[in-house]
Design a protein around this motif. Structure first.
Motif, PDB file in Angstrom:
ATOM      1  N   UNK A 154       0.826  -1.210   0.000  1.00 32.88           N
ATOM      2  CA  UNK A 154       0.000   0.000   0.000  1.00 32.88           C
ATOM      3  C   UNK A 154       0.860   1.261   0.000  1.00 32.88           C
ATOM      4  N   UNK A 155       1.830   1.294   0.912  1.00 29.76           N
ATOM      5  CA  UNK A 155       2.717   2.454   1.063  1.00 29.76           C
ATOM      6  C   UNK A 155       4.161   1.992   0.982  1.00 29.76           C
ATOM      7  N   UNK A 156       4.885   2.535   0.019  1.00 33.18           N
ATOM      8  CA  UNK A 156       6.301   2.222  -0.151  1.00 33.18           C
ATOM      9  C   UNK A 156       7.082   3.489   0.194  1.00 33.18           C
ATOM     10  N   UNK A 157       7.879   3.411   1.260  1.00 34.37           N
ATOM     11  CA  UNK A 157       8.651   4.579   1.669  1.00 34.37           C
ATOM     12  C   UNK A 157       9.963   4.655   0.911  1.00 34.37           C
ATOM     13  N   UNK A 158      10.413   5.877   0.648  1.00 29.33           N
ATOM     14  CA  UNK A 158      11.714   6.081   0.016  1.00 29.33           C
ATOM     15  C   UNK A 158      12.389   7.300   0.658  1.00 29.33           C
ATOM     16  N   UNK A 159      13.698   7.214   0.731  1.00 28.01           N
ATOM     17  CA  UNK A 159      14.473   8.313   1.285  1.00 28.01           C
ATOM     18  C   UNK A 159      15.823   8.378   0.604  1.00 28.01           C
ATOM     19  N   UNK A 160      16.264   9.570   0.291  1.00 31.65           N
ATOM     20  CA  UNK A 160      17.519   9.747  -0.434  1.00 31.65           C
ATOM     21  C   UNK A 160      18.441  10.662   0.378  1.00 31.65           C
ATOM     22  N   UNK A 161      19.690  10.198   0.529  1.00 28.73           N
ATOM     23  CA  UNK A 161      20.712  10.978   1.217  1.00 28.73           C
ATOM     24  C   UNK A 161      21.953  11.075   0.336  1.00 28.73           C
ATOM     25  N   UNK A 162      22.724  12.119   0.564  1.00 27.44           N
ATOM     26  CA  UNK A 162      24.045  12.233  -0.043  1.00 27.44           C
ATOM     27  C   UNK A 162      25.063  11.913   1.038  1.00 27.44           C
ATOM     28  N   UNK A 163      26.073  11.147   0.664  1.00 25.95           N
ATOM     29  CA  UNK A 163      27.125  10.750   1.583  1.00 25.95           C
ATOM     30  C   UNK A 163      28.443  11.291   1.042  1.00 25.95           C
ATOM     31  N   UNK A 164      29.094  12.114   1.863  1.00 25.82           N
ATOM     32  CA  UNK A 164      30.380  12.667   1.477  1.00 25.82           C
ATOM     33  C   UNK A 164      31.325  12.461   2.655  1.00 25.82           C
ATOM     34  N   UNK A 165      32.185  11.448   2.540  1.00 24.38           N
ATOM     35  CA  UNK A 165      33.025  11.084   3.679  1.00 24.38           C
ATOM     36  C   UNK A 165      32.132  10.714   4.843  1.00 24.38           C
ATOM     37  N   UNK A 166      32.351  11.325   6.018  1.00 26.83           N
ATOM     38  CA  UNK A 166      31.519  10.998   7.171  1.00 26.83           C
ATOM     39  C   UNK A 166      30.217  11.809   7.235  1.00 26.83           C
ATOM     40  N   UNK A 167      30.008  12.713   6.278  1.00 27.82           N
ATOM     41  CA  UNK A 167      28.826  13.581   6.310  1.00 27.82           C
ATOM     42  C   UNK A 167      27.656  12.980   5.558  1.00 27.82           C
ATOM     43  N   UNK A 168      26.496  13.067   6.194  1.00 21.38           N
ATOM     44  CA  UNK A 168      25.242  12.662   5.567  1.00 21.38           C
ATOM     45  C   UNK A 168      24.388  13.907   5.394  1.00 21.38           C
TER      46      UNK A 168
END
Length: 168
Positions: free
Chosen positions: A12-26
């Motif tokens: 019914x509900x599909x969750x999505x999330x996008x992050x950028x990863x640069x070294x230790x930074x999110x």
């Protein structure tokens, strides 16, 4: 920098999330919940496929992760969830991405510190790691947690190396 999509499969509900990863930074890029449409299973799966494909085309992630399905007492429900999970794995694979898979307890332990955390605890820790974001709902929070877990477990190679150096 590596862009990671986390996907929390659901029929019914599909969750999505996008992050950028640069070294230790999110850093947070986007998140949302795809609501399936259609009267029968085939149409609902097609709807999930089309909508998730649009997310990938829009944000162009370079790595993907999906939560593994747990088997419960309702065999028919587990089978339907498995079919939605197939869509969640197929769409990134069609885009040429490697797809990591993580057990729910692994995701919770990575993000919260305990493997049996509830959804509220997961959302709280996602907000702590990605300050200032607005989360589209519990499924999107879970998806962001999956992306964070993937980054910490080597899905975004630069962060995994930085974490290993910091713990040494």
């Amino acid at each position: 920098m590596i862009r990671v999509i986390g996907i929390d499969p659901g029929l019914r509900n599909l969750g999505w999330g996008i992050i950028d990863v640069s070294g230790p930074r999110l850093s947070h890029v986007a998140n949302g919940v795809i609501v399936s449409q259609g009267d029968d299973l085939a149409r609902r799966l097609l709807s999930l496929h089309a909508q998730l494909t649009r997310v990938l085309v829009t944000y162009r992630p370079q790595s993907a992760a999906v939560e593994q399905t747990f088997v419960n007492k309702d065999g028919a429900g587990t089978l339907k969830l498995g079919q939605a999970r197939g869509i969640a794995m197929l769409v990134p694979a069609q885009a040429g991405l490697e797809v990591g898979e993580y057990a729910p307890n692994t995701v919770k332990k990575t993000v919260v510190g305990v493997g049996h955390a509830d959804k509220g605890q997961v959302a709280h820790m996602v907000r702590m790691q990605l300050p200032g974001i607005e989360i589209a709902g519990p499924d999107a929070a879970d998806a962001l947690a999956i992306a964070i877990c993937h980054a910490h477990h080597g899905g975004a190679s630069g962060l995994a190396a930085a974490v290993a150096r910091a713990s040494a």
